[in-house]
Design a protein around this motif. Structure first.
Motif, PDB file in Angstrom:
ATOM      1  N   LEU A   1      -1.340   1.083  -6.187  1.00  0.00           N
ATOM      2  CA  LEU A   1      -0.910   0.099  -5.262  1.00  0.00           C
ATOM      3  C   LEU A   1      -1.923  -0.667  -4.690  1.00  0.00           C
ATOM      4  CD1 LEU A   1       1.705   2.370  -3.149  1.00  0.00           C
ATOM      5  CD2 LEU A   1       2.270   0.311  -4.740  1.00  0.00           C
ATOM      6  N   ASN A   2      -3.176   0.031  -4.331  1.00  0.00           N
ATOM      7  CA  ASN A   2      -4.439  -1.002  -4.267  1.00  0.00           C
ATOM      8  C   ASN A   2      -4.712  -1.992  -5.099  1.00  0.00           C
ATOM      9  OD1 ASN A   2      -4.573   0.586  -1.501  1.00  0.00           O
ATOM     10  ND2 ASN A   2      -5.946   1.856  -2.277  1.00  0.00           N
ATOM     11  N   THR A   3      -4.610  -1.554  -6.313  1.00  0.00           N
ATOM     12  CA  THR A   3      -5.067  -2.340  -7.544  1.00  0.00           C
ATOM     13  C   THR A   3      -3.974  -3.826  -7.345  1.00  0.00           C
ATOM     14  OG1 THR A   3      -6.105  -0.827  -8.607  1.00  0.00           O
ATOM     15  CG2 THR A   3      -5.355  -2.876  -9.815  1.00  0.00           C
ATOM     16  N   VAL A   4      -2.792  -3.386  -7.327  1.00  0.00           N
ATOM     17  CA  VAL A   4      -1.706  -4.359  -7.241  1.00  0.00           C
ATOM     18  C   VAL A   4      -2.074  -5.341  -5.938  1.00  0.00           C
ATOM     19  CG1 VAL A   4       0.589  -5.184  -6.976  1.00  0.00           C
ATOM     20  CG2 VAL A   4      -0.060  -3.267  -8.555  1.00  0.00           C
ATOM     21  N   SER A   5      -2.131  -4.803  -5.034  1.00  0.00           N
ATOM     22  CA  SER A   5      -2.446  -5.533  -3.803  1.00  0.00           C
ATOM     23  C   SER A   5      -3.814  -6.117  -3.755  1.00  0.00           C
ATOM     24  CB  SER A   5      -2.421  -4.569  -2.478  1.00  0.00           C
ATOM     25  OG  SER A   5      -2.565  -5.321  -1.372  1.00  0.00           O
TER      26      SER A   5
ATOM     27  N   PRO B   1       6.935  -9.923 -21.353  1.00  0.00           N
ATOM     28  CA  PRO B   1       5.676  -9.450 -20.894  1.00  0.00           C
ATOM     29  C   PRO B   1       5.103  -8.080 -21.533  1.00  0.00           C
ATOM     30  CG  PRO B   1       7.512  -9.283 -19.373  1.00  0.00           C
ATOM     31  CD  PRO B   1       8.026  -9.928 -20.388  1.00  0.00           C
ATOM     32  N   ARG B   2       4.136  -7.887 -21.579  1.00  0.00           N
ATOM     33  CA  ARG B   2       3.562  -6.336 -22.241  1.00  0.00           C
ATOM     34  C   ARG B   2       3.596  -5.453 -21.357  1.00  0.00           C
ATOM     35  NH1 ARG B   2      -1.977  -7.906 -24.972  1.00  0.00           N
ATOM     36  NH2 ARG B   2      -2.003  -9.152 -23.208  1.00  0.00           N
ATOM     37  N   ALA B   3       3.699  -5.548 -19.952  1.00  0.00           N
ATOM     38  CA  ALA B   3       3.751  -4.929 -18.955  1.00  0.00           C
ATOM     39  C   ALA B   3       4.250  -5.452 -17.699  1.00  0.00           C
ATOM     40  CB  ALA B   3       2.236  -4.410 -18.368  1.00  0.00           C
ATOM     41  N   LYS B   4       4.764  -4.606 -16.546  1.00  0.00           N
ATOM     42  CA  LYS B   4       5.530  -5.181 -15.384  1.00  0.00           C
ATOM     43  C   LYS B   4       5.490  -3.870 -14.310  1.00  0.00           C
ATOM     44  CE  LYS B   4      10.014  -7.000 -13.906  1.00  0.00           C
ATOM     45  NZ  LYS B   4      11.263  -7.377 -14.484  1.00  0.00           N
ATOM     46  N   VAL B   5       5.113  -4.346 -13.149  1.00  0.00           N
ATOM     47  CA  VAL B   5       4.793  -3.347 -11.913  1.00  0.00           C
ATOM     48  C   VAL B   5       6.095  -4.168 -10.918  1.00  0.00           C
ATOM     49  CG1 VAL B   5       3.614  -2.389 -10.260  1.00  0.00           C
ATOM     50  CG2 VAL B   5       2.608  -3.041 -12.534  1.00  0.00           C
ATOM     51  N   GLU B   6       6.934  -3.146 -10.759  1.00  0.00           N
ATOM     52  CA  GLU B   6       7.885  -3.326  -9.469  1.00  0.00           C
ATOM     53  C   GLU B   6       7.721  -2.369  -8.422  1.00  0.00           C
ATOM     54  OE1 GLU B   6      11.914  -4.381 -11.461  1.00  0.00           O
ATOM     55  OE2 GLU B   6      11.016  -3.162 -13.016  1.00  0.00           O
ATOM     56  N   VAL B   7       7.864  -3.213  -7.144  1.00  0.00           N
ATOM     57  CA  VAL B   7       7.222  -2.294  -6.041  1.00  0.00           C
ATOM     58  C   VAL B   7       8.587  -2.690  -4.850  1.00  0.00           C
ATOM     59  CG1 VAL B   7       5.853  -1.624  -4.031  1.00  0.00           C
ATOM     60  CG2 VAL B   7       4.917  -2.405  -6.330  1.00  0.00           C
ATOM     61  N   TRP B   8       9.327  -1.650  -4.519  1.00  0.00           N
ATOM     62  CA  TRP B   8      10.265  -1.781  -3.548  1.00  0.00           C
ATOM     63  C   TRP B   8       9.904  -1.236  -2.105  1.00  0.00           C
ATOM     64  CZ3 TRP B   8      11.241  -0.735  -8.517  1.00  0.00           C
ATOM     65  CH2 TRP B   8      12.540  -1.259  -9.056  1.00  0.00           C
ATOM     66  N   PRO B   9       9.884  -1.996  -1.168  1.00  0.00           N
ATOM     67  CA  PRO B   9       9.299  -1.669   0.267  1.00  0.00           C
ATOM     68  C   PRO B   9       9.972  -0.625   1.075  1.00  0.00           C
ATOM     69  CG  PRO B   9      10.530  -3.833   0.525  1.00  0.00           C
ATOM     70  CD  PRO B   9      10.463  -3.255  -1.111  1.00  0.00           C
ATOM     71  N   ASN B  10       9.387   0.002   1.851  1.00  0.00           N
ATOM     72  CA  ASN B  10      10.166   0.980   2.814  1.00  0.00           C
ATOM     73  C   ASN B  10      11.079   0.489   3.771  1.00  0.00           C
ATOM     74  OD1 ASN B  10       8.533   0.231   4.675  1.00  0.00           O
ATOM     75  ND2 ASN B  10       7.144   2.076   4.620  1.00  0.00           N
ATOM     76  N   ASP B  11      11.250  -0.865   3.953  1.00  0.00           N
ATOM     77  CA  ASP B  11      12.213  -1.456   4.953  1.00  0.00           C
ATOM     78  C   ASP B  11      13.359  -1.943   4.263  1.00  0.00           C
ATOM     79  OD1 ASP B  11      11.477  -3.593   3.403  1.00  0.00           O
ATOM     80  OD2 ASP B  11      10.558  -4.923   4.862  1.00  0.00           O
ATOM     81  N   GLY B  12      13.571  -1.357   3.040  1.00  0.00           N
ATOM     82  CA  GLY B  12      14.929  -1.674   2.366  1.00  0.00           C
ATOM     83  C   GLY B  12      15.142  -3.168   1.757  1.00  0.00           C
ATOM     84  N   GLY B  13      14.097  -3.787   1.839  1.00  0.00           N
ATOM     85  CA  GLY B  13      14.037  -5.096   1.330  1.00  0.00           C
ATOM     86  C   GLY B  13      14.060  -4.992  -0.413  1.00  0.00           C
ATOM     87  N   PRO B  14      14.317  -6.252  -1.020  1.00  0.00           N
ATOM     88  CA  PRO B  14      14.270  -6.531  -2.585  1.00  0.00           C
ATOM     89  C   PRO B  14      12.951  -5.885  -2.857  1.00  0.00           C
ATOM     90  CG  PRO B  14      14.217  -8.473  -1.540  1.00  0.00           C
ATOM     91  CD  PRO B  14      14.392  -7.494  -0.261  1.00  0.00           C
ATOM     92  N   ALA B  15      13.246  -5.883  -4.210  1.00  0.00           N
ATOM     93  CA  ALA B  15      11.602  -5.475  -5.012  1.00  0.00           C
ATOM     94  C   ALA B  15      10.930  -6.663  -5.275  1.00  0.00           C
ATOM     95  CB  ALA B  15      11.930  -4.724  -6.232  1.00  0.00           C
ATOM     96  N   LYS B  16       9.364  -6.496  -5.337  1.00  0.00           N
ATOM     97  CA  LYS B  16       8.769  -7.512  -5.652  1.00  0.00           C
ATOM     98  C   LYS B  16       8.008  -7.156  -6.995  1.00  0.00           C
ATOM     99  CE  LYS B  16       7.601  -9.252  -1.086  1.00  0.00           C
ATOM    100  NZ  LYS B  16       6.353  -9.706  -0.239  1.00  0.00           N
TER     101      LYS B  16
ATOM    102  N   ASP C   1       0.755  -1.352   0.127  1.00  0.00           N
ATOM    103  CA  ASP C   1      -0.090  -0.093  -0.076  1.00  0.00           C
ATOM    104  C   ASP C   1       0.895   1.353   0.022  1.00  0.00           C
ATOM    105  OD1 ASP C   1       0.965   0.413   2.646  1.00  0.00           O
ATOM    106  OD2 ASP C   1      -0.770  -0.831   3.526  1.00  0.00           O
ATOM    107  N   SER C   2       0.242   2.529   0.113  1.00  0.00           N
ATOM    108  CA  SER C   2       1.109   3.877  -0.053  1.00  0.00           C
ATOM    109  C   SER C   2       1.903   3.921   1.206  1.00  0.00           C
ATOM    110  CB  SER C   2       0.100   4.772  -0.089  1.00  0.00           C
ATOM    111  OG  SER C   2       0.767   6.034  -0.512  1.00  0.00           O
ATOM    112  N   VAL C   3       1.735   3.118   2.420  1.00  0.00           N
ATOM    113  CA  VAL C   3       2.510   3.353   3.504  1.00  0.00           C
ATOM    114  C   VAL C   3       3.756   2.230   3.482  1.00  0.00           C
ATOM    115  CG1 VAL C   3       2.714   3.144   5.914  1.00  0.00           C
ATOM    116  CG2 VAL C   3       0.706   3.897   4.777  1.00  0.00           C
ATOM    117  N   MET C   4       3.617   1.072   2.952  1.00  0.00           N
ATOM    118  CA  MET C   4       4.635   0.142   2.961  1.00  0.00           C
ATOM    119  C   MET C   4       5.507   0.370   1.626  1.00  0.00           C
ATOM    120  SD  MET C   4       1.893  -3.080   3.467  1.00  0.00           S
ATOM    121  CE  MET C   4       3.246  -4.284   3.273  1.00  0.00           C
ATOM    122  N   ALA C   5       4.898   0.854   0.502  1.00  0.00           N
ATOM    123  CA  ALA C   5       5.891   1.146  -0.636  1.00  0.00           C
ATOM    124  C   ALA C   5       6.934   2.157  -0.533  1.00  0.00           C
ATOM    125  CB  ALA C   5       5.044   1.138  -1.781  1.00  0.00           C
TER     126      ALA C   5
END
Length: 278
Positions: A233-237, A260-275, A188-192
């Protein structure tokens, strides 16, 4: 006329007196439904269950014959441990457990002469629920009732047969994939902290600044629309898999995912790797 009115008054007084005696001196009458309310498992508490074992005994599909074992890990998260090790679908697990706790049998039959009459000599499913302290609840699922909307069940440790709505036990006979986690990514907008969207060769990147304000950093530098970032982010979640086509496929081309025609990558705010989702 006067005698008639006097008689009528006496009659009303008699009715009122009779009502008083019936309703007040007799006391409140307990509804029959409450007196005869049936409970399959008297001490079953969904939150106390730490292990579930489901056996689909009626299936003819070889791949579905293996028991499904699901346990809570040390963090209280449900995990499938057999026949594969995977995260479980919390929604489906909660639905099963709450259903067992809320069983409302339509009728019960004590010590039936022949369990075969109910399909419980060779049950279609066997379910075992174990609490964290070791208490076990065993359940056998038999045939459907005459109307087809109900199913016969029986506790493993008692000879009473119950008739319950079929929807309350249908989940016990679902295939393995039904119990797997169907979500893709929880965010979500807080975690990302950072988002990169690639589509049709175009790349758009959003990142929070030091004040936690979303900024667009590619293809231009500008303040982002907070509501649209939150919606993305809500749509992805909220994405959930309908089914699982293959685990670890050797060739993604057959699914159109090699490029792939589309790709969404999200990095968390805890410094972990992207999903990412392709």
């Amino acid at each position: 006329m006067k005698n008639y009115r006097t008689l009528l008054i006496y009659l009303v007084v008699a009715l009122l007196l009779g009502g008083y005696i019936y309703f007040f001196e007799r006391g409140p009458v307990k509804p029959k439904d409450e007196e005869k309310k049936i409970k399959v498992f008297e001490s079953f508490v969904a939150d106390d269950i730490g292990e579930i074992r489901l056996e689909n005994l009626g299936t003819t599909v070889t791949a579905q014959k293996s028991p499904i074992v699901i346990k809570k890990d040390e963090k209280g998260i449900w995990q499938i441990v057999s026949p594969k090790s995977l995260k479980a679908d919390e929604t489906n697990i909660r639905s099963i457990l709450s259903g067992v706790g809320d069983f409302s049998p339509e009728t019960s039959i004590d010590n039936p002469a022949n369990l075969a009459d109910f399909g419980l000599n060779s049950p279609t499913a066997r379910c075992t629920f174990k609490t964290k302290t070791g208490t076990t609840f065993g359940l056998l699922v038999g045939n459907s009732g005459m109307a087809g909307s109900s199913t016969y069940i029986k506790r493993a440790d008692k000879n009473t047969v119950y008739l319950v709505p079929s929807y309350s036990v249908d989940g016990f006979r679902k295939p393995f994939n039904n119990f797997r986690d169907h979500t893709f990514m929880k965010t979500d907008s807080v975690m990302a902290q950072k988002i990169r969207v690639t589509h049709g060769g175009n790349v758009v990147v959003f990142e929070k600044d030091k004040d936690h304000v979303w900024m667009m950093t590619e293809p231009i530098q500008d303040k982002a629309d907070e509501s649209k970032v939150r919606d993305l982010l809500n749509t992805v979640s909220g994405l959930r898999a309908d089914d699982f086509a293959a685990d670890n496929p050797s060739n993604l081309s057959s699914y159109g995912l090699a490029t792939p025609r589309a790709k969404v990558e999200v990095w968390p705010n805890d410094g972990g790797p992207a999903k990412s989702i392709w």
